[in-house]
Enzyme design. Structure first.
Site, PDB file in Angstrom:
ATOM      1  N   CYS A 119       0.818  -1.224   0.000  1.00  0.00           N
ATOM      2  CA  CYS A 119       0.000   0.000   0.000  1.00  0.00           C
ATOM      3  C   CYS A 119       0.848   1.270   0.000  1.00  0.00           C
ATOM      4  CB  CYS A 119      -0.942  -0.009   1.194  1.00  0.00           C
ATOM      5  SG  CYS A 119      -2.073  -1.404   1.151  1.00  0.00           S
ATOM      6  N   HIS A 261      -3.274   7.037   2.551  1.00  0.00           N
ATOM      7  CA  HIS A 261      -3.686   5.740   2.027  1.00  0.00           C
ATOM      8  C   HIS A 261      -5.060   5.401   2.603  1.00  0.00           C
ATOM      9  CE1 HIS A 261      -3.951   1.614   1.028  1.00  0.00           C
ATOM     10  NE2 HIS A 261      -3.685   1.176   2.247  1.00  0.00           N
ATOM     11  N   ASN A 291     -10.031  -0.536   0.228  1.00  0.00           N
ATOM     12  CA  ASN A 291      -8.574  -0.378   0.153  1.00  0.00           C
ATOM     13  C   ASN A 291      -8.080  -0.968  -1.175  1.00  0.00           C
ATOM     14  OD1 ASN A 291      -5.816  -0.651   0.392  1.00  0.00           O
ATOM     15  ND2 ASN A 291      -5.856  -1.475   2.476  1.00  0.00           N
TER      16      ASN A 291
HETATM   17  N1  ACO Z   1     -18.001  -8.677  10.083  1.00  0.00           N
HETATM   18  C1  ACO Z   1     -18.428  -8.917  11.314  1.00  0.00           C
HETATM   19  N2  ACO Z   1     -17.600  -9.180  12.342  1.00  0.00           N
HETATM   20  C2  ACO Z   1     -16.296  -9.193  12.088  1.00  0.00           C
HETATM   21  C3  ACO Z   1     -15.777  -8.933  10.816  1.00  0.00           C
HETATM   22  C4  ACO Z   1     -16.685  -8.682   9.784  1.00  0.00           C
HETATM   23  N3  ACO Z   1     -16.298  -8.421   8.529  1.00  0.00           N
HETATM   24  N4  ACO Z   1     -14.438  -9.006  10.860  1.00  0.00           N
HETATM   25  C5  ACO Z   1     -14.105  -9.266  12.128  1.00  0.00           C
HETATM   26  N5  ACO Z   1     -15.240  -9.406  12.881  1.00  0.00           N
HETATM   27  C6  ACO Z   1     -15.338  -9.703  14.297  1.00  0.00           C
HETATM   28  C7  ACO Z   1     -14.151 -10.455  14.797  1.00  0.00           C
HETATM   29  O1  ACO Z   1     -14.320 -11.853  14.607  1.00  0.00           O
HETATM   30  C8  ACO Z   1     -14.163 -10.079  16.258  1.00  0.00           C
HETATM   31  O2  ACO Z   1     -15.138 -10.875  16.904  1.00  0.00           O
HETATM   32  P1  ACO Z   1     -14.817 -11.522  18.345  1.00  0.00           P
HETATM   33  O3  ACO Z   1     -14.600 -10.338  19.243  1.00  0.00           O
HETATM   34  O4  ACO Z   1     -16.060 -12.301  18.626  1.00  0.00           O
HETATM   35  O5  ACO Z   1     -13.590 -12.326  18.146  1.00  0.00           O
HETATM   36  C9  ACO Z   1     -14.674  -8.649  16.261  1.00  0.00           C
HETATM   37  O6  ACO Z   1     -15.347  -8.467  15.018  1.00  0.00           O
HETATM   38  C10 ACO Z   1     -13.570  -7.622  16.383  1.00  0.00           C
HETATM   39  O7  ACO Z   1     -12.545  -7.937  15.421  1.00  0.00           O
HETATM   40  P2  ACO Z   1     -11.255  -7.087  15.304  1.00  0.00           P
HETATM   41  O8  ACO Z   1     -10.343  -7.688  14.280  1.00  0.00           O
HETATM   42  O9  ACO Z   1     -10.715  -6.886  16.686  1.00  0.00           O
HETATM   43  O10 ACO Z   1     -11.851  -5.702  14.747  1.00  0.00           O
HETATM   44  P3  ACO Z   1     -11.180  -4.298  14.642  1.00  0.00           P
HETATM   45  O11 ACO Z   1     -11.980  -3.305  15.359  1.00  0.00           O
HETATM   46  O12 ACO Z   1      -9.697  -4.348  14.919  1.00  0.00           O
HETATM   47  O13 ACO Z   1     -11.348  -3.959  13.088  1.00  0.00           O
HETATM   48  C11 ACO Z   1     -10.097  -3.953  11.030  1.00  0.00           C
HETATM   49  C12 ACO Z   1     -10.755  -4.786  12.138  1.00  0.00           C
HETATM   50  C13 ACO Z   1     -11.184  -3.175  10.336  1.00  0.00           C
HETATM   51  C14 ACO Z   1      -9.427  -4.896  10.055  1.00  0.00           C
HETATM   52  C15 ACO Z   1      -9.076  -2.975  11.640  1.00  0.00           C
HETATM   53  O14 ACO Z   1      -8.245  -3.663  12.546  1.00  0.00           O
HETATM   54  C16 ACO Z   1      -8.213  -2.307  10.595  1.00  0.00           C
HETATM   55  O15 ACO Z   1      -8.668  -1.498   9.803  1.00  0.00           O
HETATM   56  N6  ACO Z   1      -6.911  -2.584  10.590  1.00  0.00           N
HETATM   57  C17 ACO Z   1      -5.993  -1.909   9.662  1.00  0.00           C
HETATM   58  C18 ACO Z   1      -5.993  -2.527   8.293  1.00  0.00           C
HETATM   59  C19 ACO Z   1      -5.108  -1.712   7.378  1.00  0.00           C
HETATM   60  O16 ACO Z   1      -4.955  -0.518   7.572  1.00  0.00           O
HETATM   61  N7  ACO Z   1      -4.479  -2.278   6.396  1.00  0.00           N
HETATM   62  C20 ACO Z   1      -3.643  -1.387   5.562  1.00  0.00           C
HETATM   63  C21 ACO Z   1      -2.637  -2.032   4.912  1.00  0.00           C
HETATM   64  S1  ACO Z   1      -3.241  -3.146   3.731  1.00  0.00           S
HETATM   65  C22 ACO Z   1      -1.911  -3.515   2.677  1.00  0.00           C
HETATM   66  O17 ACO Z   1      -0.804  -3.091   2.869  1.00  0.00           O
HETATM   67  C23 ACO Z   1      -2.178  -4.445   1.543  1.00  0.00           C
END
Ligand code: ACO
Length: 338
Positions: A119, A261, A291
């Protein structure tokens, strides 16, 4: 780490373009495939829909289309282009997809190659191109960010599949002895933390002949520890951007646009609030595209230039971050025609 202080020649941003596939997949549709829903995706990420390359279209098509629009905006004869860099992690050919784009553009005098930094790829490619222009060895470059992560996403993994989409964006930049649109930049890598976000090869070895095996060429789907990547982004982006602003003695109030990004709206909001940048100066279109990896920054830039939010002379603070881990920041003036 690399960073610049004084260039022999400056560069000007004179064109941009973008292209996305027509097929839109919204959150409700994804909810029919995995256990997720619009409310969860929207509130955690800001994403409502993403676009996916289908049959009869390719990443090279999108990238060529975006580049052509940038060249047209710059009003360049394609034969005057010296350099084409394609930032991508999802080439159609591991030997490189940029030469095919060069051919599609009719840019027969340009050297073309791929560059991979996930990214952060567009920023890394932009800085790479700026070195050729600043040194005086080349005059005109097209920098493309394009990715088709849809082909490497596990569409049954709700933790990752809701985040990504396909797209392409490009800028046309040229050497300018009198002016420097790229005020400064800084790029960083930290491979020791790379394990939290991978698109890595599968370690399958097959028998070749008696006593020898070979590794099968195959990749595993994207794997991400979302929370770790999130923490990395909200910590490192303000640091690198803050240091860059300090180095060039620019107050955050002078920034016309914050162009990050497009991974997660919460990351955009967190970085903006750290610099007290009001939300109407924070560029965001991830609601519609998710993304798109190396494409997000030029895709967003192009949208804001063409709808005349970004005007010629505007100061843009930009930062990309992602797998590697890799991250970077750049401060630049938009010099295009809009
Ligand atoms: N729908 C419903 N529930 C979900 C989903 C979904 N799509 N995905 C995860 N959950 C659940 C999980 O299972 C978890 O449930 P649990 O508590 O029962 O275990 C709960 O939601 C919380 O999951 P987390 O992973 O802790 O959620 P978080 O608030 O951290 O959000 C996210 C996840 C959106 C991925 C966030 O962490 C994020 O944006 N991270 C950064 C990603 C990023 O910036 N990437 C950039 C680089 S990409 C590249 O370089 C190619």
């Amino acid at each position: 780490m690399i960073s610049n202080s004084q260039s022999e020649s400056g560069i000007s941003f004179v064109g941009c373009g973008s292209a996305t596939p027509p097929k839109i997949i919204n959150n409700d549709q994804l909810g029919q495939r995995v256990d997720t829903n619009d409310e969860w995706i929207k509130s955690r990420t800001g994403i409502r829909e993403r676009r996916v390359i289908g049959e009869n279209q390719s990443l090279i098509d999108l990238a060529s289309d975006a580049a052509l629009k940038a060249i047209k905006m710059a009003n360049w004869d394609e034969k005057t282009i010296d350099l084409i860099i394609l930032a991508t992690s999802t080439p159609e050919d591991l030997f490189g997809s940029a030469p095919k784009i060069q051919s599609n553009l009719g840019a027969s005098n340009a050297v073309a190659f791929d560059l991979t930094a996930a990214c952060s790829g567009f920023l890394f490619a932009l800085v790479t191109a700026s070195q050729y222009l600043a040194s005086g060895s080349m005059k005109r470059a097209v920098v493309i960010g394009a990715d088709q992560l849809s082909k490497w996403v596990d569409w049954d993994d709700r933790k990752t599949c809701v985040l990504f989409g396909d797209g392409a964006g490009a800028v046309a930049v040229e050497a300018n002895k009198n002016d420097n649109g790229l005020i400064g930049y800084d790029l960083k890598s930290d491979g020791s933390r790379g394990g939290c976000l991978n698109l890595s090869q599968s370690n399958i070895f097959l028998d070749l002949v008696q006593g020898a095996t070979y590794q099968k060429g195959e990749y595993l789907p994207i794997r991400m520890e979302g929370k770790e990547v999130y923490k990395f982004a909200v910590k490192e982006v303000p640091i690198i951007l803050g240091e860059l602003l300090d180095k060039h003695q620019i107050e955050s109030e002078s920034i016309d646009w914050l162009l990050l990004h497009q991974a997660n709206q919460r990351i955009l909001d967190a970085v903006a609030s750290r610099f007290l940048i009001p939300s109407d100066k924070v560029l965001s279109n991830l609601e519609h595209y998710g993304n798109t990896s190396a494409a997000t920054i030029p895709l967003m830039l192009d949208e804001a230039v063409r709808d005349e939010r970004i005007k010629s002379g505007d100061l843009i603070a930009c930062s990309g971050f992602g797998a590697g881990l890799s991250w970077g920041a750049a401060l630049f003036y938009w010099h295009g025609p809009y």
